[in-house]
Design an enzyme around this catalytic site. Structure first.
Site, PDB file in Angstrom:
ATOM      1  N   LYS A 122       0.836  -1.208   0.000  1.00 35.42           N
ATOM      2  CA  LYS A 122       0.000   0.000   0.000  1.00 35.42           C
ATOM      3  C   LYS A 122       0.869   1.256   0.000  1.00 35.42           C
ATOM      4  CE  LYS A 122      -3.838  -2.234   2.366  1.00 35.42           C
ATOM      5  NZ  LYS A 122      -4.534  -2.455   3.636  1.00 35.42           N
ATOM      6  N   GLN A 166      -5.175  -2.240   9.580  1.00 34.42           N
ATOM      7  CA  GLN A 166      -4.848  -3.501   8.923  1.00 34.42           C
ATOM      8  C   GLN A 166      -5.397  -4.685   9.720  1.00 34.42           C
ATOM      9  OE1 GLN A 166      -3.372  -3.903   5.908  1.00 34.42           O
ATOM     10  NE2 GLN A 166      -3.799  -6.064   6.143  1.00 34.42           N
ATOM     11  N   ASP A 189     -11.768   2.715   3.920  1.00 32.46           N
ATOM     12  CA  ASP A 189     -12.108   1.308   3.726  1.00 32.46           C
ATOM     13  C   ASP A 189     -13.605   1.113   3.498  1.00 32.46           C
ATOM     14  OD1 ASP A 189     -10.120  -0.552   3.484  1.00 32.46           O
ATOM     15  OD2 ASP A 189      -9.816  -0.822   5.623  1.00 32.46           O
TER      16      ASP A 189
END
Length: 362
Positions: A122, A166, A189
């Site tokens: 990422k 995460q 997200d």
């Protein structure tokens, strides 16, 4: 009826999977922890609204053709590359006009190698398009309060426009509580209950859409596959992929059915579909005999099977038996190289959209 065992391949971005099956007649069994890219891919612009509010003009995608049929191979890697280039152009334009650079913060708890690899990927993606990346790497035995404090700091930091926790988190932590602590305006997200709730309601718009489902719809749009009025089946009902994918298809005016572990005769239902999105984490579960000729198939699954010929000792396959389905479908995503690359592209897209919204830049 085919024997099936559903598992939520999308309940976390990283999931250890045990696979034992192959549509080619080979049989393997291996347990491997891999980045989940169905986590981890979802519209033809960097904002939520379809076509009408598109930020960029997309160049036509040239489809690769399957060798044994006329099915288009939906090249997610090529589409993701195109999207990243578009994002880079927009970030440069925003920086020149305002001096603002979008920022994405990732909170990583523990020392899982797979999680660390995914976070590193990422960061590379952020660097490539010009997004500033921030990271809070906390030890495995950190307290829930310390994680919440890190989230709070990023919530208050004006240079951070997106926050990602995460997964998976250590077992002693309340995942729901931690995810809900991310401010809705930075929930790139798309997992915040308010974002999912708005996605489910007519006349309401979420600030963000979960990245993998968003990537699935983006692929359909960029390949010119009509959704409106079509019968669509989503296989799997996870909060991260299955349910939001079904909601997105419904918003696109498809007639949507969800197939799950308690569905009777799933193959009969799938065979009626014009569009199929599979996200269950079951190796090669969807066979060619399940597919209506001409259907479009999006395979979100990413499953390792042992392969002595591979340098890694395993190879990746999807939920769909690709060798069979490619002979029947009109379009299909490969694994790898289909939905996977789209998830991070949509994360970058959501981060840019957040920065534009916060700074009233269009």
């Amino acid at each position: 009826m085919a024997s099936m065992i559903f598992s939520d391949c999308s309940t976390a971005r990283l999931l250890p999977l045990r696979c034992h099956f192959s549509c080619t007649g080979l049989s393997f069994s291996r347990r491997v922890s891999l980045p989940l890219t169905s986590s981890s891919l979802f519209l033809p612009s960097l904002s939520f609204q379809p076509h009408a509010s598109s930020t960029f003009v997309s160049a036509p995608i040239t489809a690769n053709m399957a060798t044994e049929s006329s099915a288009k191979i939906i090249d997610g890697k090529a589409v993701a590359k195109q999207i990243r280039e578009e994002i880079g152009v927009e970030i440069a334009r925003m920086k020149e006009a305002t001096g603002i650079v979008p920022g994405l913060a990732v909170i990583l708890v523990g020392d899982r190698k797979d999680s660390a690899t995914y976070v590193r990927n990422k960061k590379k993606a952020c660097d490539a398009v010009g997004i500033n990346s921030f990271e809070a790497h906390l030890p495995e035995d950190t307290t829930e309060k310390e994680v919440l404090n890190s989230i709070s700091k990023f919530n208050e930091d004006p240079s951070v426009h997106g926050i990602l926790v995460q997964l998976p988190l250590p077992s002693h932590m309340n995942e729901e509580k931690i995810l809900n602590a991310v401010g809705i305006e930075k929930d790139v997200d798309g997992f915040h209950p308010l974002n999912i709730g708005r996605l489910a309601m007519r006349g309401r718009e979420p600030l963000f859409v979960p990245c993998t489902p968003k990537g699935c719809i983006e692929l359909l749009h960029r390949y010119g596959i009509q959704i409106k009025g079509k019968k669509a089946v989503v296989i799997g009902r996870s909060n991260i992929v299955g349910m939001p994918a079904a909601l997105l298809l419904q918003r696109e005016d498809a007639t949507v059915t969800i197939v799950h572990s308690r569905t009777n005769n799933p193959e009969d239902i799938v065979k009626e579909a014009d569009i199929i999105i599979s996200a269950v984490g079951q190796v090669n579960m969807v066979r060619g005999s399940w597919i209506k000729p001409g259907a479009a198939v999006i395979d979100v699954g990413i499953n390792p099977v042992e392969d002595p010929a591979s340098p890694r000792g395993y190879r990746l396959v999807g939920d769909v038996c690709y060798e069979e389905v490619v002979k029947v479908a009109s379009a299909v995503t490969p694994v790898p190289g289909g939905v996977g690359p789209m998830t991070i592209a949509m994360l970058l897209s959501n981060t840019l959209s957040s920065a534009k919204r916060m700074h009233n830049f269009s």
